[in-house]
Design a protein around this motif. Structure first.
Motif, short mmCIF file in Angstrom:
data_model
loop_
_atom_site.label_atom_id
_atom_site.label_comp_id
_atom_site.label_asym_id
_atom_site.label_seq_id
_atom_site.Cartn_x
_atom_site.Cartn_y
_atom_site.Cartn_z
N SER A 350 0.80 -0.84 -0.12
CA SER A 350 -0.17 0.02 -0.01
C SER A 350 0.83 1.50 -0.25
N MET A 351 2.07 1.36 0.19
CA MET A 351 2.55 2.39 -0.06
C MET A 351 3.27 2.67 -1.22
N GLU A 352 1.97 3.21 -1.78
CA GLU A 352 2.00 4.34 -3.30
C GLU A 352 3.10 4.61 -3.30
N VAL A 353 3.76 5.69 -2.43
CA VAL A 353 4.95 6.90 -2.46
C VAL A 353 6.29 6.10 -3.02
N ALA A 354 5.87 5.32 -2.44
CA ALA A 354 7.35 3.74 -2.62
C ALA A 354 8.11 3.91 -4.07
N THR A 355 9.14 4.37 -4.14
CA THR A 355 10.02 4.21 -4.98
C THR A 355 10.92 2.34 -5.52
N ARG A 356 10.87 1.44 -4.57
CA ARG A 356 10.99 0.89 -4.81
C ARG A 356 10.30 -0.18 -3.45
N ARG A 357 9.65 -1.33 -3.20
CA ARG A 357 9.79 -2.05 -2.15
C ARG A 357 10.08 -3.09 -1.74
N ILE A 358 10.55 -3.05 -0.78
CA ILE A 358 11.81 -4.65 -0.54
C ILE A 358 11.47 -4.91 1.04
N ALA A 359 10.92 -6.33 1.12
CA ALA A 359 10.53 -6.84 1.89
C ALA A 359 11.83 -8.26 2.54
N VAL A 360 12.00 -7.73 3.69
CA VAL A 360 12.62 -8.74 4.36
C VAL A 360 11.98 -9.90 5.18
N LEU A 361 12.67 -11.15 4.73
CA LEU A 361 11.48 -12.26 5.68
C LEU A 361 12.06 -12.95 6.36
N ALA A 362 12.07 -13.71 7.31
CA ALA A 362 12.64 -14.32 8.35
C ALA A 362 11.92 -15.71 8.70
N ASP A 363 12.00 -16.78 8.75
CA ASP A 363 11.11 -17.52 9.06
C ASP A 363 10.47 -17.24 10.45
N MET A 364 9.23 -18.13 9.94
CA MET A 364 7.99 -18.40 10.56
C MET A 364 7.93 -19.57 11.82
N LYS A 365 7.62 -19.43 13.34
CA LYS A 365 8.58 -20.50 13.31
C LYS A 365 6.67 -21.32 13.94
N GLU A 366 7.16 -22.75 14.88
CA GLU A 366 6.05 -23.16 15.26
C GLU A 366 5.15 -23.78 14.35
N LEU A 367 5.63 -23.76 13.09
CA LEU A 367 4.08 -24.46 12.23
C LEU A 367 3.94 -25.78 12.11
N GLN A 426 18.12 2.99 -1.44
CA GLN A 426 18.44 3.70 -2.30
C GLN A 426 17.03 4.85 -1.79
N PRO A 427 17.13 5.81 -1.62
CA PRO A 427 16.41 7.43 -1.69
C PRO A 427 14.80 7.15 -1.65
N GLY A 428 13.64 7.07 -1.56
CA GLY A 428 12.58 6.38 -1.75
C GLY A 428 12.43 5.18 -1.62
N ASP A 429 13.34 4.63 -1.36
CA ASP A 429 12.31 3.33 -0.58
C ASP A 429 11.96 2.39 0.69
N CYS A 430 11.28 1.92 0.60
CA CYS A 430 10.13 1.34 2.02
C CYS A 430 10.84 0.13 1.71
N VAL A 431 11.63 -0.46 3.00
CA VAL A 431 11.54 -1.60 3.47
C VAL A 431 10.43 -2.10 4.32
N LEU A 432 10.01 -3.40 4.28
CA LEU A 432 9.97 -4.01 5.21
C LEU A 432 10.37 -5.39 6.37
N LEU A 433 10.79 -5.48 7.58
CA LEU A 433 11.05 -6.35 7.57
C LEU A 433 10.03 -6.80 9.31
N LYS A 434 9.98 -8.51 8.71
CA LYS A 434 9.53 -10.02 9.15
C LYS A 434 9.46 -10.78 9.52
N GLY A 435 9.26 -11.22 10.79
CA GLY A 435 9.90 -12.52 10.96
C GLY A 435 9.53 -13.34 12.59
N SER A 436 9.88 -13.85 12.32
CA SER A 436 9.40 -14.81 14.02
C SER A 436 10.70 -14.23 15.04
#
Length: 458
Positions: A350-367, A426-436
């Motif tokens: 949903s981050m429409e103004v971002a130049t690039r959308r970057i996802a940093v995803l780590a393991d989801m545990k206890e599955l 880079q300037p304008g990027d949006c980065v998400l960090l998500k994980g257990s």
């Protein structure tokens, strides 16, 4: 604790006073000898790896006023020692005893995802008309709930308790200690499926919050959840639903995002209340509706509750937004499940103004055995949505693929991951960090957030 003496602890636990004065007052319960401030009852718990009885002397030296023990039969000391059969069960008995003395209403919140955020929102909404006590931190377990109850005072007018569980039978124990007046279930996901076997078992375990629900109480359910939307409260209690569907008593309509944050209309009977949130993602609409429903149940105008909710900005590690060196950082590293990871990715999308959308995803545990499948499904979602780059951390997340570029890092290789991000962003990027939480991705988020303070640049 208010007006609790050694004598009452003995009465609550059915223990034996080995020594000391039974009239001594106790002000808190502590299970950590390193956090003794003075005047506490020290409860040494016996764990799989550590028996805290070995720290009794340390607790007394730090100022503990009394101690429980399951390993001593005779003592000669100026401070009270109370012999019990099992210190954890004794702690739970104290919590139940203290609960009997409380007259204020209690709201209990459980669910696979979102219970902590919902707890915070409910507390804020209720604060529009009541003095609220809420579960501090993550004290939502068989050990944490009794301690939480013991901290409620006569000045508090309503309590909001988070009730967690990770194994069969745990919810019943907690629910019978808390004995809430309103029980709220946010959803039924797959968190802790490794211990509980399947989603149906998780559903049944969550519903055991009713084992402590008082006669005439309310079961408040997420009406958008497939397993909860047709669920009814036990006999003698009422059922209400919140969410976005027509089946919901408390319903959100006209939902849209402004800079990633939801705006909507809360509807209940003939009431229509505009709501604007400062936390990101449409999944927070349901959390907010739960809070508004609880506020209304306890006589607080929804308009005032909605005003208070506008002040909620979340908390560390849960979709906190930072701007550093013209890069937007979304820190959502507190924990992860398939539902919450997908919700976080939708926020990134949903981050429409971002130049690039970057996802940093780590393991989801206890599955459990289905862990790889849940990670693969995240990858399938990424293939269909505009995420420009994906970086993964851990063995399970290796199967996640998506975006124009995908890089993988072994579990524990946090330094390499961080250095790669520093080079890539880079300037304008949006980065998400998500994980257990156990993947320690929060360490990377913290370094990124502090990068400009160290005169680093992306």
């Amino acid at each position: 604790m208010e007006q609790m003496t050694v004598k009452e602890i003995v009465e609550a636990t059915g223990g034996v006073l080995l020594c000391g004065d039974k009239r001594i007052p106790l002000i808190h319960i502590s299970i950590d000898s390193q956090n003794i401030q003075g005047g506490e009852l020290f409860v040494p718990l016996v764990g799989e790896k550590v028996d805290a009885h070995q720290y009794i002397s340390q607790a007394l030296a730090a100022g503990a006023a009394a101690v429980l023990t399951s390993e001593h039969d005779r003592m000669e000391d100026e401070r009270p020692w109370i012999r019990v059969k099992d210190t954890k069960k004794a702690l739970q008995a104290i919590g139940s005893y203290y609960r009997n003395r409380l007259t204020l209403p209690l709201v209990g919140i459980t669910g696979s995802v979102g219970k902590t955020t919902t707890r915070e929102m409910v507390a804020i909404a209720l604060s529009a008309g009541r003095k609220v006590y809420k579960t501090p931190g993550n004290k939502n377990s068989q050990v944490g709930v009794p301690i939480t109850l013991s901290e409620i005072t006569s000045e508090d007018e309503i309590g909001v308790l988070e009730l967690g569980m990770s194994m069969p039978g745990e919810m019943t124990v907690i629910a019978r200690i808390a004995r809430v007046d309103t029980a709220l279930i946010t959803n039924v996901g797959v968190a802790h499926i490794e211990q509980l076997g399947n989603q149906e078992n998780i559903y049944r375990e969550k519903l055991k919050i009713q084992d402590g629900l008082k006669e005439g109480g309310v079961l408040l359910l997420n009406g958008d959840d497939p397993l909860l939307k047709d669920t009814r409260a036990k006999e003698g209690c009422a059922t209400l639903y919140y969410g976005t569907g027509e089946n919901c008593d408390y319903r959100a309509e006209n939902i849209h995002l402004y800079k990633g944050c939801p705006q909507f209309t809360a509807v209940y009977k003939n009431k229509r209340i505009p709501v604007q949130l400062k936390v990101m993602g449409t999944h927070n609409v349901g959390n907010a509706m739960a809070a508004l429903a609880v506020a209304d149940l306890y006589g607080i105008p929804m308009e005032k509750a909605a005003e208070r909710l506008q002040n909620f900005t979340g908390f560390q590690g849960r979709q906190q937004i930072y701007e550093r060196n013209e890069v937007t950082i979304i820190d959502d590293t507190y924990n992860a499940s398939p539902v919450s990871m997908l919700a976080a990715l939708k926020v990134l999308e949903s981050m429409e103004v971002a130049t690039r959308r970057i996802a940093v995803l780590a393991d989801m545990k206890e599955l459990g055995a289905e862990g790889e499948r849940y990670h693969r499904e995240i990858g399938e979602w990424l293939e269909e949505h505009p995420i420009d780059m994906v970086l993964t951390l851990g063995e399970l997340s290796r199967v996640i693929e998506g975006g124009e570029q995908c890089l993988h890092f072994a579990a524990g290789d946090l330094d390499s991951l961080y250095e790669t991000l520093i080079r890539l962003l880079q300037p304008g990027d949006c980065v998400l960090l998500k994980g257990s939480n156990s993947m320690k991705l929060g360490d990377v988020a913290k370094k990124l957030i502090e990068a400009d303070q160290k005169h680093q640049s992306f």
